[in-house]
Design an enzyme around this catalytic site. Structure first.
Site, PDB file in Angstrom:
ATOM      1  CG  HIS A  75      -6.624  -9.332   1.441  1.00 27.34           C
ATOM      2  ND1 HIS A  75      -6.473  -7.983   0.901  1.00 27.34           N
ATOM      3  CD2 HIS A  75      -5.421  -9.410   2.241  1.00 27.34           C
ATOM      4  CE1 HIS A  75      -5.264  -7.404   1.212  1.00 27.34           C
ATOM      5  NE2 HIS A  75      -4.735  -8.141   2.001  1.00 27.34           N
ATOM      6  CG  ASP A 131      -5.424  -4.237   2.707  1.00 27.54           C
ATOM      7  OD1 ASP A 131      -4.496  -3.699   2.012  1.00 27.54           O
ATOM      8  OD2 ASP A 131      -5.266  -4.667   3.775  1.00 27.54           O
ATOM      9  CG  HIS A 140      -3.573  -0.992   5.883  1.00 28.35           C
ATOM     10  ND1 HIS A 140      -2.463  -0.522   5.093  1.00 28.35           N
ATOM     11  CD2 HIS A 140      -3.644  -2.512   5.399  1.00 28.35           C
ATOM     12  CE1 HIS A 140      -1.962  -1.394   4.425  1.00 28.35           C
ATOM     13  NE2 HIS A 140      -2.488  -2.726   4.585  1.00 28.35           N
ATOM     14  CG  HIS A 188      -0.290  -2.217   0.094  1.00 28.69           C
ATOM     15  ND1 HIS A 188       0.606  -2.637   0.753  1.00 28.69           N
ATOM     16  CD2 HIS A 188      -1.390  -2.788   0.552  1.00 28.69           C
ATOM     17  CE1 HIS A 188       0.248  -3.073   1.869  1.00 28.69           C
ATOM     18  NE2 HIS A 188      -1.258  -3.250   1.829  1.00 28.69           N
TER      19      HIS A 188
END
Length: 322
Positions: free
Chosen positions: A267, A244, A240, A82
């Protein structure tokens, strides 16, 4: 290429919060850094000397619940994505990130508090030309039903992200973004991390997510939204995931010039695609912007974020950035 110099923060700025997994209090300090430094994490508060790790794909030690960076001696800092997204999204090239605990503070679950901190610190242009990693050919990775790719895109950096969750409040969403500071601030920075209550309960039982709460996460139960604030965007979950992506791909070490597309990603996939790109020395090159006269930028809102336009893109050196 739009004439552009590297940027850093004008002053140091401090944030405090808790780690999303440990629940422990943590203090983070963003600060200026020299040209060509990139983003450097400095872990303080240890029994021994401070530990430093450069934000690079090669420094990733885990991607299960967050992006974790470390070195041969182990992890240095977790949940880095973030703050990295905020720095890259707001057009910062060089910064130090001091943290006195094993995690970056989760804040409200988005990048907005880090953007506000960058605004307080201010941004200044430096003497050196901005450098980019230009994607020259497609690179793709598949994990089961998940797919990710980086491909050439002459107009700057673009993310095209699709998610598909078996939950009536999430379902299938998609969001596309051409990155610059204005679009990041407006469309991405406020999008919070999200999860389902049954999964959070499992994480709690395993000793994770001890700092997660309705104040820093969008939480769903089986068929409804539990967070009292509601959604900040109708497609906040997809946005969001774009946040990421920006943070994970900041580990290229330089801003990317290319298009990143992912389907059912996270991720692990983001890191795998970036690693695949860096491993193929014919798939990218480093380029430099031509310089315009230096000027001081007082606030993040004034930063020109390195978008490609007309002009000459000059190769700077062979691909040797990890």
């Amino acid at each position: 290429m739009k004439f552009s110099r590297q940027t850093t923060l004008r002053s140091r700025v401090t944030l405090t919060g808790v780690g999303v997994h440990s629940g422990a209090p943590v203090t983070l300090v963003l600060g200026p850094a020299d040209t060509n430094s990139g983003f450097v994490f400095i872990r303080t508060g240890l029994d021994g000397p401070d530990r430093e790790v450069r934000a690079a794909a090669s420094a990733v030690t885990a991607t299960a619940f967050a992006t974790v960076l470390g070195d041969r001696d182990g992890a240095v800092v977790s949940t880095a994505e973030h703050v990295l997204a905020a720095l890259r999204g707001m057009g910062i090239d060089n910064a130090t990130i001091e943290v006195d605990g094993p995690e970056i503070p989760i804040m409200d679950g988005s990048a907005a508090p880090f953007v506000a901190a960058i605004d307080r610190a201010g941004i200044v242009q430096q003497s050196a030309p901005r450098r980019y990693i230009e994607v020259l050919k497609p690179v793709q990775v598949e994990f089961g039903q998940s797919f990710g790719e980086l491909r050439p895109y002459a107009a700057g950096f673009r993310a095209e992200v699709e998610i598909d969750f078996a939950h009536p409040m999430i379902g299938r969403q998609a969001f596309n973004l051409d990155l610059d500071p204005d679009s990041f601030r407006r469309d991405i920075a406020r999008a919070r991390t999200f999860g389902c209550m049954k999964d959070v309960a499992k994480l709690w039982g395993a000793g994770y997510a001890l700092g997660a709460s309705f104040d820093n996460s969008v939480v769903f139960d089986d068929d409804r939204l539990l967070s009292t604030e509601g959604l900040r965007y109708a497609d906040e979950c997809a946005r969001h995931k774009v946040l990421d992506v920006i943070g994970d791909l900041a580990l290229a070490g330089l801003p990317l010039v290319g298009l990143y597309r992912s389907v059912r990603g996270g991720h692990k996939l983001n890191h795998a695609v970036l690693t695949a790109l860096m491993a193929d020395r014919h798939a990218w090159r480093v380029v430099e912007a031509e310089l315009e006269p230096a000027r001081r930028v007082r606030t993040a809102a004034e930063v020109v974020g390195g978008i490609l336009g007309g002009g000459i893109v000059a190769p700077a050196f062979a691909p040797d950035v990890s």
